[in-house]
Design a protein around this motif. Structure first.
Motif, PDB file in Angstrom:
ATOM      1  N   ARG A 145      70.622 -40.679 -13.478  1.00  0.00           N
ATOM      2  CA  ARG A 145      69.871 -42.304 -13.926  1.00  0.00           C
ATOM      3  C   ARG A 145      69.824 -43.425 -12.638  1.00  0.00           C
ATOM      4  NH1 ARG A 145      73.494 -39.937 -17.658  1.00  0.00           N
ATOM      5  NH2 ARG A 145      75.006 -41.145 -17.322  1.00  0.00           N
ATOM      6  N   LEU A 146      70.846 -43.711 -12.240  1.00  0.00           N
ATOM      7  CA  LEU A 146      70.979 -44.742 -11.266  1.00  0.00           C
ATOM      8  C   LEU A 146      70.117 -45.169 -10.796  1.00  0.00           C
ATOM      9  CD1 LEU A 146      73.057 -47.023 -10.665  1.00  0.00           C
ATOM     10  CD2 LEU A 146      74.244 -45.632  -8.736  1.00  0.00           C
ATOM     11  N   ILE A 147      69.155 -44.060  -9.545  1.00  0.00           N
ATOM     12  CA  ILE A 147      68.845 -43.478  -8.703  1.00  0.00           C
ATOM     13  C   ILE A 147      67.546 -42.285  -9.146  1.00  0.00           C
ATOM     14  CG2 ILE A 147      68.100 -43.491  -5.849  1.00  0.00           C
ATOM     15  CD1 ILE A 147      71.502 -43.513  -5.585  1.00  0.00           C
ATOM     16  N   PRO A 148      66.847 -42.867 -10.029  1.00  0.00           N
ATOM     17  CA  PRO A 148      66.084 -42.024 -10.772  1.00  0.00           C
ATOM     18  C   PRO A 148      64.814 -41.572  -9.750  1.00  0.00           C
ATOM     19  CG  PRO A 148      65.475 -44.131 -11.467  1.00  0.00           C
ATOM     20  CD  PRO A 148      66.402 -44.438 -10.606  1.00  0.00           C
ATOM     21  N   ASP A 149      64.403 -41.910  -8.589  1.00  0.00           N
ATOM     22  CA  ASP A 149      63.332 -41.743  -7.357  1.00  0.00           C
ATOM     23  C   ASP A 149      64.338 -41.392  -6.342  1.00  0.00           C
ATOM     24  OD1 ASP A 149      64.243 -43.991  -6.646  1.00  0.00           O
ATOM     25  OD2 ASP A 149      62.239 -45.025  -6.458  1.00  0.00           O
ATOM     26  N   SER A 150      65.583 -41.382  -6.089  1.00  0.00           N
ATOM     27  CA  SER A 150      66.387 -40.496  -5.137  1.00  0.00           C
ATOM     28  C   SER A 150      66.178 -40.759  -3.628  1.00  0.00           C
ATOM     29  CB  SER A 150      66.108 -39.029  -4.972  1.00  0.00           C
ATOM     30  OG  SER A 150      66.853 -38.289  -6.110  1.00  0.00           O
ATOM     31  N   LYS A 151      65.708 -42.474  -4.609  1.00  0.00           N
ATOM     32  CA  LYS A 151      65.596 -43.409  -3.017  1.00  0.00           C
ATOM     33  C   LYS A 151      66.085 -45.114  -3.817  1.00  0.00           C
ATOM     34  CE  LYS A 151      61.827 -41.660  -1.234  1.00  0.00           C
ATOM     35  NZ  LYS A 151      60.432 -41.625  -0.186  1.00  0.00           N
ATOM     36  N   LEU A 152      67.799 -45.574  -2.752  1.00  0.00           N
ATOM     37  CA  LEU A 152      67.727 -46.955  -3.132  1.00  0.00           C
ATOM     38  C   LEU A 152      66.693 -48.219  -2.138  1.00  0.00           C
ATOM     39  CD1 LEU A 152      71.339 -46.256  -1.855  1.00  0.00           C
ATOM     40  CD2 LEU A 152      71.054 -46.457  -3.896  1.00  0.00           C
ATOM     41  N   PRO A 153      66.954 -48.743  -2.827  1.00  0.00           N
ATOM     42  CA  PRO A 153      66.272 -50.308  -2.327  1.00  0.00           C
ATOM     43  C   PRO A 153      66.788 -50.366  -0.712  1.00  0.00           C
ATOM     44  CG  PRO A 153      67.214 -50.744  -4.638  1.00  0.00           C
ATOM     45  CD  PRO A 153      68.036 -49.875  -4.153  1.00  0.00           C
ATOM     46  N   ALA A 154      65.605 -51.484  -0.203  1.00  0.00           N
ATOM     47  CA  ALA A 154      65.487 -51.020   1.377  1.00  0.00           C
ATOM     48  C   ALA A 154      67.151 -52.402   1.724  1.00  0.00           C
ATOM     49  CB  ALA A 154      64.872 -51.738   1.648  1.00  0.00           C
ATOM     50  N   ASN A 155      68.254 -51.974   2.845  1.00  0.00           N
ATOM     51  CA  ASN A 155      69.250 -52.410   2.896  1.00  0.00           C
ATOM     52  C   ASN A 155      70.550 -52.316   1.450  1.00  0.00           C
ATOM     53  OD1 ASN A 155      67.912 -53.771   5.425  1.00  0.00           O
ATOM     54  ND2 ASN A 155      67.269 -55.369   4.502  1.00  0.00           N
ATOM     55  N   THR A 156      70.307 -51.299   1.437  1.00  0.00           N
ATOM     56  CA  THR A 156      71.220 -51.235  -0.244  1.00  0.00           C
ATOM     57  C   THR A 156      72.597 -49.616   0.748  1.00  0.00           C
ATOM     58  OG1 THR A 156      69.709 -52.361  -1.697  1.00  0.00           O
ATOM     59  CG2 THR A 156      71.807 -51.044  -1.736  1.00  0.00           C
ATOM     60  N   VAL A 157      73.446 -50.147   0.371  1.00  0.00           N
ATOM     61  CA  VAL A 157      74.236 -49.192   0.513  1.00  0.00           C
ATOM     62  C   VAL A 157      75.429 -48.874  -0.819  1.00  0.00           C
ATOM     63  CG1 VAL A 157      76.372 -48.183   1.417  1.00  0.00           C
ATOM     64  CG2 VAL A 157      74.782 -48.968   2.985  1.00  0.00           C
ATOM     65  N   MET A 158      75.437 -48.045  -0.840  1.00  0.00           N
ATOM     66  CA  MET A 158      76.423 -47.373  -2.650  1.00  0.00           C
ATOM     67  C   MET A 158      77.555 -46.766  -2.042  1.00  0.00           C
ATOM     68  SD  MET A 158      74.925 -45.885  -6.195  1.00  0.00           S
ATOM     69  CE  MET A 158      74.138 -46.505  -6.057  1.00  0.00           C
ATOM     70  N   LEU A 159      79.197 -47.469  -2.600  1.00  0.00           N
ATOM     71  CA  LEU A 159      80.249 -46.730  -1.972  1.00  0.00           C
ATOM     72  C   LEU A 159      80.101 -46.020  -3.366  1.00  0.00           C
ATOM     73  CD1 LEU A 159      82.812 -46.065  -0.368  1.00  0.00           C
ATOM     74  CD2 LEU A 159      83.154 -48.195  -0.735  1.00  0.00           C
TER      75      LEU A 159
END
Length: 115
Positions: free
Chosen positions: A10-24
């Motif tokens: 649900r958080l990352i439906p297409d399995s790609k984060l937006p550019a310059n994004t890091v998730m911890l």
């Protein structure tokens, strides 16, 4: 596993984060749900409650040593490193950043805190 997979889908439906994004991502604690006859259901000290997931997603600029046994105390320094806050501007010496920690660091004593 079921809840975690659904959360990330649900958080990352297409399995790609937006550019310059890091998730911890981490959890504050696990649950025993009364397993093995343990009457505690919340905030005990069993392995199921202490060992929680910790993911760093979207950071590919360095090799992170996954043999380092990370702890929640490593999160703040990691966030400061991700924000490129220079060490010279930090008011205290924190636990190691996950971007710099190595398995060999497990044997080093923690730095003393100064006020």
């Amino acid at each position: 596993k079921y809840n975690l997979e659904g959360f990330f889908q649900r958080l990352i439906p297409d399995s790609k984060l937006p550019a310059n994004t890091v998730m911890l991502y981490t959890s504050d604690h696990g649950e025993t749900a009364g397993q093995d006859g343990d009457p505690n259901f919340h905030c005990g000290v069993t392995k199921l409650e202490v060992m929680v997931p910790l993911f760093l997603i979207g950071y590919d600029q360095a090799e992170i040593d996954t043999k380092f046994k990370a702890s929640h105390e490593n999160l703040f320094a990691t966030l400061l490193d991700l924000m490129q806050a220079p060490p010279s501007m930090r008011r205290r010496q924190y636990a190691l950043s996950l971007l710099q920690a190595k398995e060999a660091d497990l044997c080093r004593p923690r730095p003393a805190q100064s006020n």
